[in-house]
Design an enzyme around this catalytic site. Sequence first.
Site: not given
Ligand code: NAD
Length: 308
Positions: A7, A9, A185, A193, A258, A270
């Site tokens: 993942g 992202g 959290k 959110n 988010s 989520e």
């Molecule tokens: P995001 O959507 O940017 O990234 C998720 C990635 O996973 C994407 O690139 C997607 O293509 C990939 N993905 C999803 N399902 C998949 C699958 N089955 N196979 C392959 N790839 C797959 O999400 P994010 O913002 O990075 O958040 C990730 C987690 O971290 C979440 O739980 C979010 O709440 C938490 N979080 C995010 C932040 C932030 O600032 N973005 C901060 C703290 C916590």
Amino acid sequence: MEIAIAGAGAMGSRFGYMLQKAGNQVTFIDEWKEHIDKINRDGLLVETESSKEYCQIPAVFPTEAAGKFDLIILFTKAMQLEDMLQKINHLLYKDTAILCLANGLGNLEIIEKYSGDSAIYIGVTLWSSELEAAGHIRATGSGSIELQPINETSKERTLELLATLNLAGLNADLSEDVLLSIWKKAAFNSVLNTYCAILDCNVGEFGASPQAMILTEKVVAEFVQVAEKVGVPLTADSVLETVRNVFSPEESGHHYPSMHQDLAKGRKTEVDYLNGAVAKIGAKAGVNTPVNSLLTAIIHAQEDIKGL
Ligand code: NAD
């Protein structure tokens, strides 16, 4: 360490970038073709407050990922976790540790369905990151990680994991009660959110309303009741204080959480792992959660209206 980021992202890319810079062998695993192609062709573009740099990290689809990793960091959204675990099941060896820092309640139960003999670490992180476009993240500010091993694993292995994260500057610490941190959290996120998504506002605008703390208390009170039933010593004051602290512009006042961003960008939220999760756990434990149930239904209605 050989590390896979399952993942890649916003958060996964940031962690991968920091871990690679510290000398680890990182592989990104993701299903987003444009993102993977861009990273493999040009490198991951990482923008910070003071720099812009391209970072070369191999990126593959889950089915293409091969080999034995020392550590797999799960960084999908909570509702994508199970699908990811199914797709990378062939990578989950006994010697492979799994770390999940995704937000929400219930991630551990999903991981345990697939982890076999792998060591599991779960936790929370205060790092943040934004996905600007395919192959491009904005990684500003700093953060920390609190984690805890969940099944039996050696102390040396946990110390090695902490050292790897800390050498990369990720500020990781061992938690004494990671479930409490995760619930805290989740309660915090279920306030900011969800209300900011429903009210279409940022954190500061929500906080400026005289209704903010009244609305907040209603969500948090149900979290505390359900947490107590499942043996998690969550207190309302601890969550309310954290919520109040982020209302000022110097903190996160200008930030759109988010869930707001997900709806604005036409992505599912989520909510089932936040307000929806506490409602589900509450139903099993015999605790009514009318506020969190209603908020979950409203967010789902917003997703339906947007055809998500
Ligand atoms: P995001 O959507 O940017 O990234 C998720 C990635 O996973 C994407 O690139 C997607 O293509 C990939 N993905 C999803 N399902 C998949 C699958 N089955 N196979 C392959 N790839 C797959 O999400 P994010 O913002 O990075 O958040 C990730 C987690 O971290 C979440 O739980 C979010 O709440 C938490 N979080 C995010 C932040 C932030 O600032 N973005 C901060 C703290 C916590």
